[in-house]
Design an enzyme around this catalytic site. Structure first.
Site, PDB file in Angstrom:
ATOM      1  CE1 TYR A 118      -9.006  18.030 -32.869  1.00  0.00           C
ATOM      2  CE2 TYR A 118      -7.251  18.146 -31.241  1.00  0.00           C
ATOM      3  CZ  TYR A 118      -7.894  17.482 -32.270  1.00  0.00           C
ATOM      4  OH  TYR A 118      -7.415  16.265 -32.706  1.00  0.00           O
ATOM      5  CG  ASN A 150     -10.850   9.540 -32.369  1.00  0.00           C
ATOM      6  OD1 ASN A 150      -9.805  10.117 -32.125  1.00  0.00           O
ATOM      7  ND2 ASN A 150     -11.895  10.150 -32.916  1.00  0.00           N
ATOM      8  CG  HIS A 190      -6.244  15.241 -36.632  1.00  0.00           C
ATOM      9  ND1 HIS A 190      -7.445  15.870 -36.405  1.00  0.00           N
ATOM     10  CD2 HIS A 190      -5.627  15.940 -37.625  1.00  0.00           C
ATOM     11  CE1 HIS A 190      -7.543  16.918 -37.224  1.00  0.00           C
ATOM     12  NE2 HIS A 190      -6.449  16.977 -37.966  1.00  0.00           N
ATOM     13  CD  GLU A 237      -5.925  20.206 -39.183  1.00  0.00           C
ATOM     14  OE1 GLU A 237      -7.088  20.478 -38.858  1.00  0.00           O
ATOM     15  OE2 GLU A 237      -5.575  19.096 -39.632  1.00  0.00           O
TER      16      GLU A 237
HETATM   17  N1  UDP Z   1     -14.696  14.071 -30.192  1.00  0.00           N
HETATM   18  C1  UDP Z   1     -15.216  13.705 -28.964  1.00  0.00           C
HETATM   19  N2  UDP Z   1     -16.581  13.510 -28.840  1.00  0.00           N
HETATM   20  C2  UDP Z   1     -17.427  13.683 -29.902  1.00  0.00           C
HETATM   21  C3  UDP Z   1     -16.893  14.048 -31.148  1.00  0.00           C
HETATM   22  C4  UDP Z   1     -15.536  14.232 -31.263  1.00  0.00           C
HETATM   23  O1  UDP Z   1     -14.483  13.558 -27.994  1.00  0.00           O
HETATM   24  O2  UDP Z   1     -18.637  13.510 -29.742  1.00  0.00           O
HETATM   25  C5  UDP Z   1     -13.242  14.268 -30.332  1.00  0.00           C
HETATM   26  C6  UDP Z   1     -12.572  13.106 -31.073  1.00  0.00           C
HETATM   27  O3  UDP Z   1     -11.265  12.914 -30.512  1.00  0.00           O
HETATM   28  C7  UDP Z   1     -12.505  13.648 -32.480  1.00  0.00           C
HETATM   29  C8  UDP Z   1     -12.200  15.126 -32.226  1.00  0.00           C
HETATM   30  O4  UDP Z   1     -12.986  15.445 -31.080  1.00  0.00           O
HETATM   31  O5  UDP Z   1     -11.514  12.991 -33.257  1.00  0.00           O
HETATM   32  C9  UDP Z   1     -12.543  16.070 -33.348  1.00  0.00           C
HETATM   33  O6  UDP Z   1     -13.896  15.864 -33.721  1.00  0.00           O
HETATM   34  P1  UDP Z   1     -14.334  15.790 -35.245  1.00  0.00           P
HETATM   35  O7  UDP Z   1     -15.816  15.845 -35.292  1.00  0.00           O
HETATM   36  O8  UDP Z   1     -13.551  16.786 -36.036  1.00  0.00           O
HETATM   37  O9  UDP Z   1     -13.908  14.285 -35.655  1.00  0.00           O
HETATM   38  P2  UDP Z   1     -12.753  13.766 -36.627  1.00  0.00           P
HETATM   39  O10 UDP Z   1     -12.582  14.769 -37.722  1.00  0.00           O
HETATM   40  O11 UDP Z   1     -11.517  13.611 -35.778  1.00  0.00           O
HETATM   41  O12 UDP Z   1     -13.245  12.422 -37.117  1.00  0.00           O
HETATM   42 MG    MG Z   2     -12.278  16.791 -37.649  1.00  0.00          MG
END
Ligand code: UDP
Ligand code: MG
Length: 139
Positions: A51, A114, A117, A128
Site C-alpha cells: 500500500y 471492506n 481488494h 500485485e
Molecule cells: N481506506 C481507508 N479509509 C479511506 C479510504 C481507504 O481505510 O478513507 C482503506 C480501505 O481498506 C481501502 C484501502 O484503504 O480498500 C485502499 O484505498 P483505495 O482508495 O485504493 O480503495 P479501493 O481501491 O480498495 O476501493
Molecule cells: Mg485501490
C-alpha cells in the site's frame, strides 16, 4: 497492452468472519477463473510495501495494521476486461455507497474493513500478482 487478469485479496476481516467460501463463490459466479490462490498473511513490511501508494494518506497506519493482523486469501483472476469488471463486482470502497449485489455490500463492515481488494489498473494487477505469486504458481 490490455491484459485479462486482475489481483484480489480477501482481507483479514472477511477471512476472520468466515466469508472465504461465499466470496470465492461470488467471484466464480461472476465469471472469473481462478489462476492463482493461497491463504497467507502479510507482515507489517509487506502491507507497507503493498500500500506504499497510500503512504501519505491519513488512514495508512490503520490500513497497514489491519491488513497484517490476520490471514488473507490472495488470488489472481482471469476474465475479459478483468480489472474493470472486478471493480464493479466488489463495489465502492465505502460499503455505505456499494451497490446491491456487490461483495462489499454483502460483507464489508466499514470503509477501512471492506472485505476485499481489487486492482485499479492492468499495470497494478501485474505488479500485485507478482508480489504474491511466482510464475509457476500462476495457472
Ligand atoms: N481506506 C481507508 N479509509 C479511506 C479510504 C481507504 O481505510 O478513507 C482503506 C480501505 O481498506 C481501502 C484501502 O484503504 O480498500 C485502499 O484505498 P483505495 O482508495 O485504493 O480503495 P479501493 O481501491 O480498495 O476501493
Ligand atoms: Mg485501490
Amino acid at each position: 497492452m490490455a491484459t485479462n487478469r486482475t489481483f484480489t485479496m480477501i482481507k483479514p476481516d472477511a477471512v476472520q468472519n468466515g466469508h472465504i467460501g461465499n466470496i470465492l463463490a461470488m467471484i466464480t459466479n461472476g465469471g472469473f477463473k481462478i489462476v492463482s490462490l493461497k491463504l497467507t498473511q502479510l507482515t507489517v513490511a509487506d502491507a507497507q510495501e503493498f500500500y506504499a501508494v497510500h503512504a501519505a494518506r491519513p488512514f495508512y497506519g490503520e490500513l497497514v495494521e489491519f491488513m497484517s493482523r490476520g490471514p488473507i486469501v490472495a488470488a489472481i483472476l482471469e476474465k475479459d476486461n478483468a480489472v474493470e469488471d472486478f471493480r464493479t463486482l466488489i463495489g465502492a470502497t465505502n460499503p455505505a455507497e456499494a451497490a446491491e449485489g456487490t461483495i462489499r455490500k454483502a460483507y464489508a463492515t466499514s470503509i477501512g474493513e471492506n472485505a476485499v481488494h481489487g486492482s485499479d489498473s492492468d499495470e497494478n494487477a501485474a505488479i500485485e500478482g507478482a508480489f504474491h505469486f511466482a510464475g509457476r504458481e500462476q495457472f
